[in-house]
Design a protein around this motif. Structure first.
Motif, PDB file in Angstrom:
ATOM      1  N   ASP A   1      51.701  21.232 -23.965  1.00  0.00           N
ATOM      2  CA  ASP A   1      52.222  21.610 -22.655  1.00  0.00           C
ATOM      3  C   ASP A   1      53.621  21.016 -22.493  1.00  0.00           C
ATOM      4  N   PRO A   2      54.321  21.280 -21.397  1.00  0.00           N
ATOM      5  CA  PRO A   2      55.697  20.774 -21.238  1.00  0.00           C
ATOM      6  C   PRO A   2      55.816  19.254 -21.297  1.00  0.00           C
ATOM      7  N   ASP A   3      54.704  18.542 -21.047  1.00  0.00           N
ATOM      8  CA  ASP A   3      54.735  17.079 -21.101  1.00  0.00           C
ATOM      9  C   ASP A   3      54.331  16.534 -22.466  1.00  0.00           C
ATOM     10  N   GLY A   4      54.126  17.426 -23.427  1.00  0.00           N
ATOM     11  CA  GLY A   4      53.796  16.977 -24.773  1.00  0.00           C
ATOM     12  C   GLY A   4      52.329  16.697 -25.001  1.00  0.00           C
ATOM     13  N   GLU A   5      51.452  17.153 -24.105  1.00  0.00           N
ATOM     14  CA  GLU A   5      50.018  16.954 -24.277  1.00  0.00           C
ATOM     15  C   GLU A   5      49.398  18.204 -24.887  1.00  0.00           C
ATOM     16  N   MET A   6      48.540  18.012 -25.877  1.00  0.00           N
ATOM     17  CA  MET A   6      47.871  19.142 -26.509  1.00  0.00           C
ATOM     18  C   MET A   6      46.801  19.692 -25.577  1.00  0.00           C
ATOM     19  N   ARG A   7      46.841  21.004 -25.336  1.00  0.00           N
ATOM     20  CA  ARG A   7      45.900  21.638 -24.414  1.00  0.00           C
ATOM     21  C   ARG A   7      45.298  22.886 -25.048  1.00  0.00           C
ATOM     22  N   VAL A   8      44.113  23.249 -24.561  1.00  0.00           N
ATOM     23  CA  VAL A   8      43.484  24.516 -24.908  1.00  0.00           C
ATOM     24  C   VAL A   8      43.709  25.464 -23.736  1.00  0.00           C
ATOM     25  N   TYR A   9      44.284  26.614 -24.036  1.00  0.00           N
ATOM     26  CA  TYR A   9      44.531  27.639 -23.022  1.00  0.00           C
ATOM     27  C   TYR A   9      43.476  28.731 -23.203  1.00  0.00           C
TER      28      TYR A   9
ATOM     29  N   LEU B   1      43.035  23.042 -20.189  1.00  0.00           N
ATOM     30  CA  LEU B   1      42.589  21.657 -20.089  1.00  0.00           C
ATOM     31  C   LEU B   1      43.145  20.882 -21.279  1.00  0.00           C
ATOM     32  N   PRO B   2      43.365  19.588 -21.119  1.00  0.00           N
ATOM     33  CA  PRO B   2      43.678  18.777 -22.289  1.00  0.00           C
ATOM     34  C   PRO B   2      42.598  18.952 -23.351  1.00  0.00           C
ATOM     35  N   PHE B   3      42.980  18.859 -24.602  1.00  0.00           N
ATOM     36  CA  PHE B   3      42.109  19.223 -25.720  1.00  0.00           C
ATOM     37  C   PHE B   3      40.754  18.529 -25.637  1.00  0.00           C
ATOM     38  N   GLU B   4      40.749  17.216 -25.447  1.00  0.00           N
ATOM     39  CA  GLU B   4      39.486  16.484 -25.450  1.00  0.00           C
ATOM     40  C   GLU B   4      38.630  16.834 -24.235  1.00  0.00           C
ATOM     41  N   GLN B   5      39.249  17.033 -23.074  1.00  0.00           N
ATOM     42  CA  GLN B   5      38.484  17.412 -21.892  1.00  0.00           C
ATOM     43  C   GLN B   5      37.829  18.775 -22.086  1.00  0.00           C
ATOM     44  N   PHE B   6      38.575  19.706 -22.646  1.00  0.00           N
ATOM     45  CA  PHE B   6      37.999  21.026 -22.912  1.00  0.00           C
ATOM     46  C   PHE B   6      36.809  20.907 -23.862  1.00  0.00           C
ATOM     47  N   LEU B   7      36.979  20.136 -24.902  1.00  0.00           N
ATOM     48  CA  LEU B   7      35.929  19.996 -25.908  1.00  0.00           C
ATOM     49  C   LEU B   7      34.689  19.328 -25.316  1.00  0.00           C
ATOM     50  N   SER B   8      34.875  18.508 -24.277  1.00  0.00           N
ATOM     51  CA  SER B   8      33.732  17.838 -23.661  1.00  0.00           C
ATOM     52  C   SER B   8      32.833  18.796 -22.892  1.00  0.00           C
ATOM     53  N   ARG B   9      33.332  19.993 -22.569  1.00  0.00           N
ATOM     54  CA  ARG B   9      32.527  20.981 -21.851  1.00  0.00           C
ATOM     55  C   ARG B   9      32.162  22.179 -22.732  1.00  0.00           C
ATOM     56  N   LEU B  10      32.652  22.216 -23.956  1.00  0.00           N
ATOM     57  CA  LEU B  10      32.386  23.319 -24.868  1.00  0.00           C
ATOM     58  C   LEU B  10      31.014  23.151 -25.513  1.00  0.00           C
ATOM     59  N   TYR B  11      30.275  24.266 -25.646  1.00  0.00           N
ATOM     60  CA  TYR B  11      29.001  24.160 -26.361  1.00  0.00           C
ATOM     61  C   TYR B  11      28.838  25.229 -27.435  1.00  0.00           C
ATOM     62  N   ILE B  12      29.688  26.274 -27.411  1.00  0.00           N
ATOM     63  CA  ILE B  12      29.636  27.342 -28.418  1.00  0.00           C
ATOM     64  C   ILE B  12      31.057  27.763 -28.747  1.00  0.00           C
TER      65      ILE B  12
END
Length: 664
Positions: free
Chosen positions: A576-584, A616-627
């Protein structure tokens, strides 16, 4: 003259009102200590009455009698001065049946206090009004019927009741206390560029009515934002700035010189792209310049050089689409047409021919029914709405929403086809509208939506775009049948259904972190490492997401409690613009800005999102992903992921949707 339908509705109101009156009288005879345990009959009668159109007002006229009968006695609502707006707002969203009805009745009691119709020794009319204004501000989506996934699931059959109740309270109290937040809400929704904007128009009309009502004003900054919204919808250019009416505007155009017309064109294009709103005056102007100054069409659409190239190459088709589909009643399709040209969709070989087919397509009687056609006069309007809907879906793939349809897979499929396979999308639309039958195959077995729905024709969908209205019933039937065909298998059916349903570009690799039989979380660390190796550009060989991929998330509410499973599509992964890896990702829910609890708040703007994307930031997204799906050939081998990542993500999962589940 009262119609049969209105007479029947009035009879229902009177019948349910009498039942409530009888229940209220019985409750009044009960001893004080037993009021709470004996109130179920009155609460159920109130629920049934409020579920009928117009029923909330009928219940309101009886709120003083219900209060006197002791409906709140012995409950948490007995002392209104102790109530908290935040808890009241959450009760409306998170409760069911009698608890929900008690909250609804409590707010109706406060409306009566605010209006001076019910005296309270502990609460002044101003206090009651401020309390209700705060609840309305916290539940703006409910006021306008825009519920997120958790709200829709939790409310179930009471969703329409809550919407009607909140609308009534807002109309009685007024929007004075909430108008500033309402303006912010409108801008937040528009940033996502949804296709269906009826509720947004309703909100803008409410704001305009408030600003013209003589009520206390709003801060200057918010007022300017409101004026931009109102002008974009009702007066975006000098020629229509005072909203003179379409006929007057047409007459004015005939008297404009070349410079004035050019200024109008630039004004329309600028207002549309600035807000995402399209004024009914916009297609009127577009039709005029198409006949008298066609060189201004590109400026009127606000096109870049990319869009201008598409317009030039396919001018005959584009002009035909404008003449047939773009009218004041379908004005939003002007924005869709601009998006279609900017995306370069017409350069996909089969698409222009498929659009010509769509222009000449005749609607089947079933398609007309799903589009709400009730008489001969509505047929041509429905045809134009569908063509405009096709333009919108091709121009705004991430603007598709599931509306109040409980299933989300079909809305996701339409968006993914628009992005990845637009000619197939147009084929599905043609099958559904002309033939009332969408064909598909599952592992070599031919499926027919017409055969699957023959025993029970699907009910029309509401709050969805026209393309969804005619295709989703067919797609839902096919998706459910595919699931049935592999339900006996020991693994999750999505493993086989998603690739067959969506297309060849869905990865055949499949990862799931939940055991289907027990619900336990299994092989969590392996799941996390695989997602890094397949999707994180720093750990997968810098491979981008080529085609959006279906995935599943565990939906949690604002308290991080598990609500259910939800279908999304992973669009891309990047900084993202702040340099944080995100999942779109694309979320087919009507409102993609959601609070999933414990600091996990989905963003839709300000973090590098394109219109309609969530992130969401990559790790936050992954914390809610199940498939998720992946291509096994693209998976990085022995990828080394960040130290502590598995533990951090596991903690987020355990403290939310995975709480109480076996975890390994």
């Amino acid at each position: 003259m009262m119609t049969d339908d209105s007479a029947e509705q009035q009879a229902r109101l009177e019948r349910f009102a009498q039942r409530l009156d009888d229940a209220c009288e019985r409750l009044a005879q009960v001893q004080s200590f037993a009021k709470f345990t004996q109130s179920a009959g009155a609460l159920e009668a109130a629920r049934r009455l409020m579920a009928v159109p117009g029923g909330v007002e009928v219940v309101y006229r009886r709120i003083c009698a219900l209060e006197a009968a002791g409906i709140f006695m012995g409950s948490d609502w007995e002392f209104p001065e102790k109530l908290q707006p935040v808890m009241a707002a959450n009760t409306l969203k998170l409760s069911n049946d009698h608890t929900l009805i008690l909250e609804c009745l409590s707010e109706l009691r406060l409306v009566a206090v605010a209006r001076g119709e019910l005296a309270s020794a502990t609460l002044s009319p101003d206090d009651a009004r401020q309390f209700l204004a705060r609840v309305l501000a916290l539940n703006l989506r409910l006021v306008f019927g825009q519920m997120d996934e958790s709200e829709r699931i939790r409310l179930g059959r009471n969703a329409e009741l809550v919407y009607q109740h909140q609308r009534f309270v807002a109309e009685q109290v007024g929007f004075g206390e909430v108008v500033e937040e309402l303006i912010s809400e409108i801008w937040r929704i528009l940033a996502q560029r949804p296709i269906e904007l009826g509720h947004v128009h309703q909100m803008i009309n409410s704001v305009a009515g408030y600003l013209n009502s003589g009520e206390p004003g709003v801060p200057a900054a918010s007022a300017r934002g409101a004026e931009r919204l109102i002008s974009a919808l009702y007066g975006p250019t000098r020629g229509c700035q005072e909203d003179p009416g379409l006929d007057v505007f047409r007459d004015r155009l005939a008297g404009m010189d070349e410079a004035a017309l050019r200024n109008e064109a630039l004004g329309f294009g600028r207002a549309m792209h600035d807000t995402g709103l399209v004024s009914p005056y916009h297609p009127v102007f577009l039709h005029y310049v198409l006949d008298h100054a066609p060189d201004l069409v590109s400026s009127t659409l606000g096109l870049s050089s990319t869009g201008v190239d598409g317009l030039t190459c396919y001018s005959e088709l584009v002009h035909k689409l404008i003449r047939e589909a773009l009218w004041p009643e379908t004005a939003q399709a002007v924005y869709g047409l601009a998006g279609l040209l900017e995306r370069g969709v017409l350069y996909s070989g089969p698409v222009p021919a498929a659009l010509w087919r769509q222009i000449h397509l005749q609607l089947s009687p079933e398609a007309e029914r799903l589009l709400g056609v009730q008489d001969d006069n509505a047929r041509s309007a429905a045809w134009a709405r569908l063509l405009a809907g096709v333009i919108n879906v091709l121009g705004c793939p991430r603007g598709i929403g599931q509306g109040n349809n409980p299933t989300c897979q079909s809305a996701r499929a339409l968006s993914m086809w628009s992005s990845n396979d637009p000619d197939y999308l147009l084929q599905v639309v043609a099958w559904a509208t002309r033939d009332n039958d969408v064909s598909a195959h599952f592992e070599g077995k031919a499926l027919s939506s017409a055969a699957l729905t023959a025993h029970m024709p699907p009910a029309p969908l509401y709050d969805v775009d026209p393309v969804s209205a005619v295709t989703v019933p067919h797609l839902d039937a096919l998706y459910m049948e595919m699931g049935r065909l592999c339900a006996f298998r020991s693994e999750d059916p999505h493993k086989w259904v998603n690739p067959e349903f969506h297309g060849w570009w869905v990865g055949r690799g499949f990862a799931i972190v939940v055991d289907v039989a027990t619900g336990a979380v299994v092989n969590f660390a392996r799941f996390i490492r695989r997602f890094y190796a397949c999707y994180h550009p720093l750990y997968n060989g810098k491979n981008p997401v080529i085609h959006s991929q279906p995935a599943g998330i565990a939906v949690t509410d604002s308290t991080a409690k598990f609500v259910g499973w939800h279908a999304i599509a992973i669009e891309r992964v990047g900084y993202d613009p702040d340099g944080e890896m995100r999942v779109y990702f694309f979320n087919p829910n009507n409102d993609s800005t959601q609070d999933w609890g414990n600091g996990v708040e989905v963003s839709t703007e300000g973090a590098g999102e394109r219109h309609g994307e969530s992130s969401l930031p990559f790790e936050q997204f992954l914390s809610r992903l199940y498939i998720f799906h992946f291509d096994p050939r693209d998976e990085a081998v022995d990828a080394t992921i960040p130290e502590g990542a598995v533990e951090r993500i596991a903690d987020m999962a355990k403290n939310s949707w995975a709480a109480g589940r076996q975890f390994s």
